[in-house]
Write an enzyme that holds these catalytic residues in place. Sequence first.
Site, PDB file in Angstrom:
ATOM      1  N   LYS A   1       1.034  -1.335  -0.030  1.00  0.00           N
ATOM      2  CA  LYS A   1      -0.010   0.072   0.009  1.00  0.00           C
ATOM      3  C   LYS A   1       0.870   1.251  -0.054  1.00  0.00           C
ATOM      4  O   LYS A   1       0.314   2.136  -0.252  1.00  0.00           O
ATOM      5  CB  LYS A   1      -0.798   0.044   1.201  1.00  0.00           C
ATOM      6  CG  LYS A   1      -1.979  -1.160   1.038  1.00  0.00           C
ATOM      7  CD  LYS A   1      -3.395  -0.895   1.732  1.00  0.00           C
ATOM      8  CE  LYS A   1      -4.183  -2.060   1.616  1.00  0.00           C
ATOM      9  NZ  LYS A   1      -3.819  -3.687   2.154  1.00  0.00           N
TER      10      LYS A   1
HETATM   11  C1  LIG Z   1      -4.685  -4.419   1.619  1.00  0.00           C
HETATM   12  C2  LIG Z   1      -4.113  -5.689   1.502  1.00  0.00           C
HETATM   13  C3  LIG Z   1      -4.457  -6.783   0.619  1.00  0.00           C
HETATM   14  C4  LIG Z   1      -5.871  -6.767   0.030  1.00  0.00           C
HETATM   15  O1  LIG Z   1      -5.533  -5.572  -1.197  1.00  0.00           O
HETATM   16  P1  LIG Z   1      -6.991  -5.033  -1.754  1.00  0.00           P
HETATM   17  O2  LIG Z   1      -6.563  -4.131  -2.684  1.00  0.00           O
HETATM   18  O3  LIG Z   1      -7.744  -4.654  -0.743  1.00  0.00           O
HETATM   19  O4  LIG Z   1      -7.536  -6.397  -2.291  1.00  0.00           O
HETATM   20  C5  LIG Z   1      -3.711  -8.167   0.745  1.00  0.00           C
HETATM   21  N1  LIG Z   1      -2.331  -7.929   1.325  1.00  0.00           N
HETATM   22  C6  LIG Z   1      -2.136  -7.125   2.284  1.00  0.00           C
HETATM   23  C7  LIG Z   1      -1.019  -7.456   3.109  1.00  0.00           C
HETATM   24  C8  LIG Z   1      -2.657  -5.963   2.381  1.00  0.00           C
HETATM   25  O5  LIG Z   1      -2.112  -5.095   3.149  1.00  0.00           O
END
Ligand SMILES: *Cc1c(COP(=O)(O)O)cnc(C)c1O
Length: 430
Positions: free
Chosen positions: A107
């Site tokens: 993210k």
């Molecule tokens: C947010 C997150 C996800 C999921 O991603 P999305 O875009 O919400 O589907 C998967 N793995 C980790 C470690 C995350 O932080």
Amino acid sequence: MKYLSLNQNSKSTLFNNAVKQGLARDRGLYFPETIPQLPKSFFDGIEKMNINDMAYRVIKPYVGNQILKDKLMEIVKETLDFEFPIIEITDNIAALELFQGPTLAFKDVGARFMARYLGHLNQDSKDEITVLVATSGDTGGAVANGFLGVKGVNVVILYPKGKVSEIQEKQLTTPGQNITSLEVDGVFDDCQEMVKTAFLDSALSSVNLTSANSINVARWLPQMFYFFIAYRALKSKNKRLVFSVPSGNFGNICAGIMGQQMGLPIDHFIASTNVNDAVPRYLETGTYDPLPTIQTISNAMDVGDPSNFVRIQKIFNHDIVKMKKALSGYRFTDQETRKALKEIYDLKGYIADPHGAVGYLGLKEYLAKQGKDQYGVFLETAHPVKFLDSVNKTLKLEVEIPERLKETLSKQKVSVPIKDYSELKAYLMN
Ligand SMILES: *Cc1c(COP(=O)(O)O)cnc(C)c1O
């Protein structure tokens, strides 16, 4: 490029306004009016381009002329200022590590892009912007880190009490300055619902609210970059590429599918989920039937009703047959996830995290049914240290804590407990 609201009751708008608003007035998600196409020459020469130039060309048509070229290039460079290694696990399976950024989860890419973009937009404005964000664990830390110290922007993070890991909680409750964390007595979907309600609340119209969840186009679209980065690195293999994306709110996989729609040669996508499996069930039954969130060891995917699914439906024109050609879905239990962690460790001595392990399982299941000339990549979305308890217990080892995390861990948690929307509202009105 114009952006339409998927609820079809708001006027279309340009990128800057879509970023500032987060969600359209009619509560719909913004979606580009057309999906830009990249020419064949772009893909023919992709391995000779540097990553920043490549990413710039991917995002530029979405931003249009809304900011100066040089500024956009600077934001792209700062966003991608870390490594994206690909680690081979078997002959036809590799992990794409997306966790080398400051908060150790993928993210960081979207959050850094959005923070810099919004900071730039608001630099000369007298009105402060409040970024409201719900987190299932990793978004909060990435957004806090991205926006820390950005002038004119305050960040309010809602997270579900007791449902994020200790490290995640520290990352989002210790930055201070312009970052505040609200500890919600509920699950992630409650947090997300409160954020959506706040956007609609006319009593809050004097507060300039925006969202830093993947509903915001400035968080969502830069996630296309890693699929291009992986393609660029793997092109010389001459195999058909399959991506397995550990999915929660489905922003990441939806960005990958957008890349494919722009021309990126990706053969197939796999939505790998934990038991919060609204999308795999949809692909099986044709009915979208979200259920309440269930807590798992891959908590960043504990999402009962993924926001970005409507964008995926839009891409395929609500045609499930078309969707199933491009996308498969599999769900896995915590027990299967732990087994996969062990399997990956035994194969290559590689320590995955529970989300990556779910991605690995989806890939294995899909590849077992397919032809031989495919190459599968699962996204390693977080550093295993973020899920220390489950990884250490499952693999019977001690994952080493990176130096940059130790300082965060030594700080004191500061949060404001809230129970319901009225308390959020009261907080924002002050
Ligand atoms: C947010 C997150 C996800 C999921 O991603 P999305 O875009 O919400 O589907 C998967 N793995 C980790 C470690 C995350 O932080």
